[in-house]
Scaffold this active site. Sequence first.
Site, PDB file in Angstrom:
ATOM      1  N   CYS A   1      13.017  10.799   6.985  1.00  0.00           N
ATOM      2  CA  CYS A   1      13.026  10.467   8.409  1.00  0.00           C
ATOM      3  C   CYS A   1      14.209  10.804   9.181  1.00  0.00           C
ATOM      4  O   CYS A   1      14.219  11.168  10.272  1.00  0.00           O
ATOM      5  CB  CYS A   1      12.687   9.150   8.647  1.00  0.00           C
ATOM      6  SG  CYS A   1      13.590   7.941   7.787  1.00  0.00           S
TER       7      CYS A   1
ATOM      8  N   LYS B   1       0.929  -1.080   0.146  1.00  0.00           N
ATOM      9  CA  LYS B   1       0.075  -0.035  -0.309  1.00  0.00           C
ATOM     10  C   LYS B   1       1.000   1.231  -0.044  1.00  0.00           C
ATOM     11  O   LYS B   1       1.441   1.696   0.813  1.00  0.00           O
ATOM     12  CB  LYS B   1      -0.883  -0.155   1.201  1.00  0.00           C
ATOM     13  CG  LYS B   1      -1.266   1.306   1.678  1.00  0.00           C
ATOM     14  CD  LYS B   1      -2.552   2.061   0.948  1.00  0.00           C
ATOM     15  CE  LYS B   1      -2.572   3.273   1.439  1.00  0.00           C
ATOM     16  NZ  LYS B   1      -1.724   4.257   0.834  1.00  0.00           N
TER      17      LYS B   1
ATOM     18  N   GLU C   1       8.773  17.043  14.499  1.00  0.00           N
ATOM     19  CA  GLU C   1       9.295  16.638  13.276  1.00  0.00           C
ATOM     20  C   GLU C   1       8.739  17.809  12.218  1.00  0.00           C
ATOM     21  O   GLU C   1       7.192  17.657  12.260  1.00  0.00           O
ATOM     22  CB  GLU C   1       8.976  15.247  12.718  1.00  0.00           C
ATOM     23  CG  GLU C   1       9.812  14.965  11.462  1.00  0.00           C
ATOM     24  CD  GLU C   1       9.326  13.442  10.909  1.00  0.00           C
ATOM     25  OE1 GLU C   1       8.161  13.093  10.886  1.00  0.00           O
ATOM     26  OE2 GLU C   1      10.145  12.605  10.734  1.00  0.00           O
TER      27      GLU C   1
ATOM     28  N   GLU D   1       8.792   1.878  11.207  1.00  0.00           N
ATOM     29  CA  GLU D   1       9.914   2.814  10.688  1.00  0.00           C
ATOM     30  C   GLU D   1       9.215   4.221  10.838  1.00  0.00           C
ATOM     31  O   GLU D   1       8.450   4.651  10.088  1.00  0.00           O
ATOM     32  CB  GLU D   1      10.349   2.708   9.352  1.00  0.00           C
ATOM     33  CG  GLU D   1      11.107   1.011   9.322  1.00  0.00           C
ATOM     34  CD  GLU D   1      12.343   1.073  10.266  1.00  0.00           C
ATOM     35  OE1 GLU D   1      12.810   2.309  10.662  1.00  0.00           O
ATOM     36  OE2 GLU D   1      13.102  -0.042  10.321  1.00  0.00           O
ATOM     37  N   LEU D   2       9.425   4.915  12.061  1.00  0.00           N
ATOM     38  CA  LEU D   2       8.668   6.124  12.270  1.00  0.00           C
ATOM     39  C   LEU D   2       9.599   7.328  12.070  1.00  0.00           C
ATOM     40  O   LEU D   2      10.577   7.451  11.278  1.00  0.00           O
ATOM     41  CB  LEU D   2       8.073   6.283  13.481  1.00  0.00           C
ATOM     42  CG  LEU D   2       7.090   4.852  13.659  1.00  0.00           C
ATOM     43  CD1 LEU D   2       6.493   4.810  14.980  1.00  0.00           C
ATOM     44  CD2 LEU D   2       6.221   4.716  12.674  1.00  0.00           C
TER      45      LEU D   2
HETATM   46  P1  NAD Z   1       1.716   8.932   6.999  1.00  0.00           P
HETATM   47  O1  NAD Z   1       2.115   8.290   8.285  1.00  0.00           O
HETATM   48  O2  NAD Z   1       0.840   9.944   6.902  1.00  0.00           O
HETATM   49  O3  NAD Z   1       1.501   7.686   5.809  1.00  0.00           O
HETATM   50  C1  NAD Z   1       2.325   6.538   5.670  1.00  0.00           C
HETATM   51  C2  NAD Z   1       1.383   5.817   5.125  1.00  0.00           C
HETATM   52  O4  NAD Z   1       0.343   4.887   5.941  1.00  0.00           O
HETATM   53  C3  NAD Z   1       0.889   6.107   3.727  1.00  0.00           C
HETATM   54  O5  NAD Z   1       0.880   4.762   2.752  1.00  0.00           O
HETATM   55  C4  NAD Z   1      -0.508   6.335   4.167  1.00  0.00           C
HETATM   56  O6  NAD Z   1      -1.563   6.139   3.098  1.00  0.00           O
HETATM   57  C5  NAD Z   1      -0.797   4.985   5.169  1.00  0.00           C
HETATM   58  N1  NAD Z   1      -1.966   5.364   6.080  1.00  0.00           N
HETATM   59  C6  NAD Z   1      -2.497   6.167   6.506  1.00  0.00           C
HETATM   60  N2  NAD Z   1      -3.619   6.265   7.498  1.00  0.00           N
HETATM   61  C7  NAD Z   1      -3.410   4.984   7.810  1.00  0.00           C
HETATM   62  C8  NAD Z   1      -3.951   3.981   8.619  1.00  0.00           C
HETATM   63  N3  NAD Z   1      -4.962   4.556   9.572  1.00  0.00           N
HETATM   64  N4  NAD Z   1      -3.822   2.832   8.468  1.00  0.00           N
HETATM   65  C9  NAD Z   1      -2.729   2.186   7.842  1.00  0.00           C
HETATM   66  N5  NAD Z   1      -2.196   2.982   6.935  1.00  0.00           N
HETATM   67  C10 NAD Z   1      -2.320   4.466   6.848  1.00  0.00           C
HETATM   68  O7  NAD Z   1       3.379   9.181   6.760  1.00  0.00           O
HETATM   69  P2  NAD Z   1       3.795  10.451   5.524  1.00  0.00           P
HETATM   70  O8  NAD Z   1       3.300  11.598   5.506  1.00  0.00           O
HETATM   71  O9  NAD Z   1       3.507   9.501   4.174  1.00  0.00           O
HETATM   72  O10 NAD Z   1       5.410  10.007   5.647  1.00  0.00           O
HETATM   73  C11 NAD Z   1       6.095  11.203   6.287  1.00  0.00           C
HETATM   74  C12 NAD Z   1       6.476  10.356   7.456  1.00  0.00           C
HETATM   75  O11 NAD Z   1       7.175   9.270   7.491  1.00  0.00           O
HETATM   76  C13 NAD Z   1       7.314  11.299   8.438  1.00  0.00           C
HETATM   77  O12 NAD Z   1       7.167  10.967   9.912  1.00  0.00           O
HETATM   78  C14 NAD Z   1       8.589  10.443   8.194  1.00  0.00           C
HETATM   79  O13 NAD Z   1       9.735  10.639   9.391  1.00  0.00           O
HETATM   80  C15 NAD Z   1       8.316   8.998   8.199  1.00  0.00           C
HETATM   81  N6  NAD Z   1       9.372   8.340   7.562  1.00  0.00           N
HETATM   82  C16 NAD Z   1      10.010   7.225   8.564  1.00  0.00           C
HETATM   83  C17 NAD Z   1      11.085   6.479   7.788  1.00  0.00           C
HETATM   84  C18 NAD Z   1      11.716   5.527   8.770  1.00  0.00           C
HETATM   85  O14 NAD Z   1      12.459   4.846   8.009  1.00  0.00           O
HETATM   86  N7  NAD Z   1      11.980   5.525  10.051  1.00  0.00           N
HETATM   87  C19 NAD Z   1      11.246   6.659   6.344  1.00  0.00           C
HETATM   88  C20 NAD Z   1      10.696   7.786   5.691  1.00  0.00           C
HETATM   89  C21 NAD Z   1       9.790   8.354   6.346  1.00  0.00           C
END
Ligand code: NAD
Length: 495
Positions: free
Chosen positions: A287, A178, A388, A253-254
């Site tokens: 991230c 997804k 962040e 991974e957040l």
């Molecule tokens: P997000 O959390 O908004 O979305 C991530 C994914 O989750 C998307 O595919 C989204 O559609 C899906 N999603 C949304 N709601 C959901 C739910 N209720 N259940 C399941 N899936 C759901 O994140 P984003 O804005 O796309 O990305 C940015 C974030 O990702 C930043 O906080 C960044 O730090 C983090 N990030 C972490 C890493 C890592 O490896 N630690 C790497 C890259 C990005």
Amino acid sequence: MATLERFHNIVDGGKATAASGRWFPSYNPFTGEAWAEIPHGDATDVDRAVIAADRAFTGGDWPKLTASARGKLLHRFADLVLSEAERLARIETRDNGKLFAEMSGQLRYIPEWFHYFGGLADKIEGAVLPMDKPNMFAFTRREPLGVVAAITPWNSPLLLLAWKLAPALAAGNTVVIKPSEFASASTLAFAELFAKAGFPKGVVNTVTGYGSEIGQSLTEHPLIAKIAFTGGDATGAQVGAAATRHLKHVTLELGGKSPNIVFADARLDNAVKGAVAGIFAASGQTCIAGSRLLVERSIHDDFVDRLLALARQAKLGDPAEAETQVGPITTEAQLKKVLSYIDIAKAEGAKLMLGGKRPEVPHLAQGWFVEPTIFAGVDNRMRIAREEVFGPVLSIIPFSDEDEAVSIANDNAYGLAAGVWTENARRALRMAERIRAGTVWINTYRAVSYLAPFGGMKRSGLGRESGMRAIDEYLQTKSVWMNLAEDFPNPFVLR
Ligand code: NAD
């Protein structure tokens, strides 16, 4: 208006549109215009993809493959990605605004994850157990979990997907991907290559749509065994809660608020470049962004001057062009969020040294750009130092000695990464031990490898990706017992 390119889901080995027939647009952040259409999936599409993955896990050719044959498929896939690297890089650049200069290198590196874990596929071994009971033979089997839901964010769709897919498939699982609704196109083009590489149908499936609409049906689906999630910590907490409620395996991974720490004895020219790499590469949308720059007081003013000089030269522009160094923010909502954090920092009393707004030049007016922004005089208690931003916004915080640097670095909810700049090897290793983060870079920043475990401490997540142990996140252990005696003694006592 130009016609929009349509991308399709991959379900059960074939191309699929959404069951509802709906599509949603994907935007090019450099032009601010829609350029592609993506299937607008709902719970029906989730169900279809998960059932296909479950069917492929429990029957058909995939479970019959030897581990070596599985590994060979991963190697073949890696070669295909390499041969399509430029095309995939262009799609990702257009869809999320990442520099083509970075993406073309990344797409040539991503195959290494599939080679590495492809090589590991036939090295997953159980053990014969030294038994404490007479006439009993026991051994362990390392088995795949089942259907894995791989959920990815928009900032680095293919790299973060590779970190999940390569170990998941090497271990023998099947997958439903997804991607983020803000950047799905490259994932759909990538997923098409699995059939070309010879993967049996249903082993890799995709489902696209809004996370708020389909996230729950995916994370709560009874046929999903594990969720491998990368994204923000708020969504991560929801995903983690769903996994707990429904007793699924999960890795998260957040986000991060990583400290990049410069000591007075560092090679300052390198440290200045490291600070820029930490926060302005990928427009700070990573991230691992080194968004808190901790600078030792004795060099603070000189260091800030050098940093400003380099950051001022950063070339903003079309991410598709080779000389561009800073591209746009991926989404309009994220642009607004970044600008709002700049206002917050100003209101908190941080001192704006550079940027702080959208660039006022005509050729960037349509795109979602923010100038490289630097705040000095930041106190670690300010929101700009704690939360962040996920954009090109740097907070500079002075420190007096090693203890204070450690205390500021660790005084944050996140613990994803950190940088340490010093020529003193003993100090470097002391810092590496004391900092609570999943990755510490010494005299470098923003480096990743398929060989190096990656993941967060504290609010930055659970579990590790990459490195040999990552495959354990996609395996479970079964103990097998065999009675070698001719008889079966007293059935009423524990054996
Ligand atoms: P997000 O959390 O908004 O979305 C991530 C994914 O989750 C998307 O595919 C989204 O559609 C899906 N999603 C949304 N709601 C959901 C739910 N209720 N259940 C399941 N899936 C759901 O994140 P984003 O804005 O796309 O990305 C940015 C974030 O990702 C930043 O906080 C960044 O730090 C983090 N990030 C972490 C890493 C890592 O490896 N630690 C790497 C890259 C990005």
